[in-house]
Design a protein around this motif. Structure first.
Motif, PDB file in Angstrom:
ATOM      1  N   LYS A 233      31.629 -23.010  -0.559  1.00  0.00           N
ATOM      2  CA  LYS A 233      32.029 -24.137   0.300  1.00  0.00           C
ATOM      3  C   LYS A 233      33.535 -24.119   0.547  1.00  0.00           C
ATOM      4  CE  LYS A 233      28.276 -27.302  -0.999  1.00  0.00           C
ATOM      5  NZ  LYS A 233      27.940 -28.586  -1.674  1.00  0.00           N
ATOM      6  N   VAL A 234      34.305 -23.862  -0.528  1.00  0.00           N
ATOM      7  CA  VAL A 234      35.762 -23.809  -0.388  1.00  0.00           C
ATOM      8  C   VAL A 234      36.163 -22.633   0.503  1.00  0.00           C
ATOM      9  CG1 VAL A 234      37.963 -23.580  -1.614  1.00  0.00           C
ATOM     10  CG2 VAL A 234      36.090 -24.850  -2.667  1.00  0.00           C
ATOM     11  N   ALA A 235      35.520 -21.489   0.298  1.00  0.00           N
ATOM     12  CA  ALA A 235      35.835 -20.302   1.089  1.00  0.00           C
ATOM     13  C   ALA A 235      35.585 -20.544   2.576  1.00  0.00           C
ATOM     14  CB  ALA A 235      35.014 -19.109   0.602  1.00  0.00           C
ATOM     15  N   LYS A 236      34.500 -21.218   2.893  1.00  0.00           N
ATOM     16  CA  LYS A 236      34.180 -21.506   4.299  1.00  0.00           C
ATOM     17  C   LYS A 236      35.192 -22.473   4.913  1.00  0.00           C
ATOM     18  CE  LYS A 236      29.257 -20.548   3.778  1.00  0.00           C
ATOM     19  NZ  LYS A 236      27.892 -21.130   3.650  1.00  0.00           N
ATOM     20  N   GLN A 237      35.640 -23.456   4.127  1.00  0.00           N
ATOM     21  CA  GLN A 237      36.679 -24.377   4.602  1.00  0.00           C
ATOM     22  C   GLN A 237      37.986 -23.625   4.862  1.00  0.00           C
ATOM     23  OE1 GLN A 237      36.746 -27.158   1.331  1.00  0.00           O
ATOM     24  NE2 GLN A 237      35.360 -28.601   2.335  1.00  0.00           N
ATOM     25  N   LEU A 238      38.280 -22.695   3.958  1.00  0.00           N
ATOM     26  CA  LEU A 238      39.506 -21.898   4.084  1.00  0.00           C
ATOM     27  C   LEU A 238      39.452 -21.054   5.361  1.00  0.00           C
ATOM     28  CD1 LEU A 238      40.967 -19.819   1.070  1.00  0.00           C
ATOM     29  CD2 LEU A 238      41.547 -19.454   3.447  1.00  0.00           C
ATOM     30  N   VAL A 239      38.321 -20.443   5.598  1.00  0.00           N
ATOM     31  CA  VAL A 239      38.162 -19.602   6.784  1.00  0.00           C
ATOM     32  C   VAL A 239      38.289 -20.422   8.058  1.00  0.00           C
ATOM     33  CG1 VAL A 239      36.482 -18.225   8.084  1.00  0.00           C
ATOM     34  CG2 VAL A 239      36.855 -17.769   5.646  1.00  0.00           C
ATOM     35  N   ARG A 240      37.741 -21.621   8.065  1.00  0.00           N
ATOM     36  CA  ARG A 240      37.871 -22.494   9.245  1.00  0.00           C
ATOM     37  C   ARG A 240      39.343 -22.806   9.514  1.00  0.00           C
ATOM     38  NH1 ARG A 240      32.876 -24.784   7.478  1.00  0.00           N
ATOM     39  NH2 ARG A 240      33.935 -26.386   6.239  1.00  0.00           N
ATOM     40  N   ALA A 241      40.100 -23.036   8.452  1.00  0.00           N
ATOM     41  CA  ALA A 241      41.537 -23.298   8.609  1.00  0.00           C
ATOM     42  C   ALA A 241      42.251 -22.065   9.183  1.00  0.00           C
ATOM     43  CB  ALA A 241      42.155 -23.691   7.265  1.00  0.00           C
ATOM     44  N   LEU A 242      41.840 -20.873   8.737  1.00  0.00           N
ATOM     45  CA  LEU A 242      42.444 -19.643   9.257  1.00  0.00           C
ATOM     46  C   LEU A 242      42.100 -19.435  10.723  1.00  0.00           C
ATOM     47  CD1 LEU A 242      41.914 -17.119   6.299  1.00  0.00           C
ATOM     48  CD2 LEU A 242      44.040 -18.215   7.014  1.00  0.00           C
TER      49      LEU A 242
END
Length: 428
Positions: A233-242
């Protein structure tokens, strides 16, 4: 009591100094007993007050005909790991971290140039902290200046086939640096015979590496299912920010992801199944300061060598998650450089699946044919596979983590031979 403590400190200092003077230096002893391993070192002022250290090892340990052998410029990762120690002693130099000879050293039949970068790393230094590199551009520009000066000082290597090989964050800098060097050659401000690049465990497209990390750790047994779900979940949030180029938010989430993945125990991101390399690097740090540094005449002996410069690392924090894909695509479309991307299957920093994903998403004129190309076996037993099309190759290296040169030297040797094979003609 205070005077007593001062006396103890003075006595200890005198004893340590005496021991250091009387002690035989194992590094210089190793040099003398192993072909001398001729080398030169020096500094380049890349900006006023910013000085970059280089250390050059001649092929086969001799200056004789060295300019007829290929020349590799090693671009270390981190950012802030010191090539003079990590690349040199931990991965491919003539000696291991225990100062014993390395059988698979790159310096056999090849010249190798180590550069401590960014400035402030290893034996490189800055007059004050405001001079640290702040962006990937700063870092690549400084490296380009150091490389230009090296070839001005050593003109005999201007016609020598020259290659950039890189690792981790160095792999992210490598395409940008290669593009800068290519441009300088075209403008005739740099005279070198630049032939190709290698990127190992490259942090070229952080998004693709981050997306795969939780699943890779789950599938390899590094984390359990619950931690896999929460970290995903955190990784997907991070990718959206990128994807929205919100790098400030992405940087925060990157710290959250790292702490989340380590909740069940510290993970060795270099190699999921290997012990942490940091105890050995701590020992190397002591040896570098005690034995290696005194042998380097150009180095200010008051500099404390550290395997990682936190000052240089922190100064580049805002650039950590910025990709360099566009520079790699430009190299593929606009140059004749041979390009090899290689990745260990035990690497957590840049999991192999993530590397395969971003390589196959590169936009260049040979992308369709590259996607269809079939894999071939890397020579040797169970060393992995590679595929190639035009000037691009991708290597799945088995039994290795983030440090492929040290962990699978047999596969690495084939990668080096492949990139440096002059009989293989570049295809436009």
């Amino acid at each position: 009591m205070k005077l007593f403590l001062i006396w103890i400190w003075m006595a200890t200092a005198i004893c340590v100094t005496a021991d250091t003077v009387d002690e035989e230096n194992p590094y210089t002893k190793a040099l003398k007993s192993n072909k001398q391993w001729h080398n030169v070192h020096g500094y380049v002022q890349v900006r006023p007050g910013a000085h970059m250290f280089y250390w050059f090892f001649f092929a086969n340990g001799t200056r004789v005909n060295a300019h007829h052998k290929p020349l590799i410029i090693w671009i270390q990762g981190g950012p802030g790991f010191a090539a003079s120690g990590v690349g040199n002693f931990a991965e491919m130099g003539p000696f291991h971290m225990d100062l014993k000879p390395r059988n698979h050293t790159w310096v056999k039949e090849r010249n190798v140039l180590f550069i401590d970068h960014p400035v402030g790393t290893g034996f490189s230094y800055v007059a004050n902290s405001s001079l640290y590199a702040r962006t990937d551009r700063d870092m690549a520009m400084d490296l380009a200046k150091a490389i230009k000066m090296f070839f001005r000082r050593h003109k005999e290597f201007r016609h020598t086939p020259t290659y950039l090989f890189s690792q981790s964050y160095g792999g992210k800098i490598c395409p940008r640096l290669a593009y800068y060097l290519h441009t300088a050659i075209e403008k005739k401000s740099l005279k070198i015979n630049f032939k190709g690049i290698g990127i190992g465990g490259g942090w070229v497209d952080p998004k693709e590496s981050i997306l795969v990390q939780p699943e890779f750790l789950h599938m390899s047994g590094g984390i359990d299912r619950n931690l896999y779900l929460s970290s995903s979940k955190v990784a997907k949030q991070l990718v959206r920010a990128l994807e929205t180029e919100d790098y400030a938010q992405a940087d925060i989430l990157d710290d959250v992801l790292f702490s989340t993945l380590n909740k069940q125990g510290e993970i060795n991101f270099n190699n999921v199944y290997a012990p942490s390399p940091y105890p050995e690097l701590e020992e190397l740090q002591k040896k570098m300061n005690r034995y290696v540094k005194p042998s380097l005449s150009m180095v200010n002996q008051t500099i404390k060598w550290q395997y990682l410069s936190m000052g240089a690392y922190d100064s580049l924090k805002k650039s950590f998650l910025v990709p360099s894909v566009s520079f790699l695509e430009a190299l593929l479309d606009k140059t004749k450089l041979k390009i090899a991307i290689y990745n260990g299957n035990l690497d957590v920093v840049t999991p192999l699946g993530g590397a395969s994903n971003w390589v196959h998403k590169l936009k260049w004129h040979g992308a369709t044919d590259f996607a269809k190309a079939k894999r071939k076996r890397i020579r040797g037993a169970r060393n992995g596979y590679y595929k190639e099309m035009k000037r691009l190759s991708f290597w799945w290296v088995f039994g290795a983590g983030h440090w492929v040169p040290e962990e699978n030297p047999e596969a690495m040797e084939q990668i080096l031979d492949y990139v440096m094979d002059e009989s293989v003609q570049s295809i436009n």
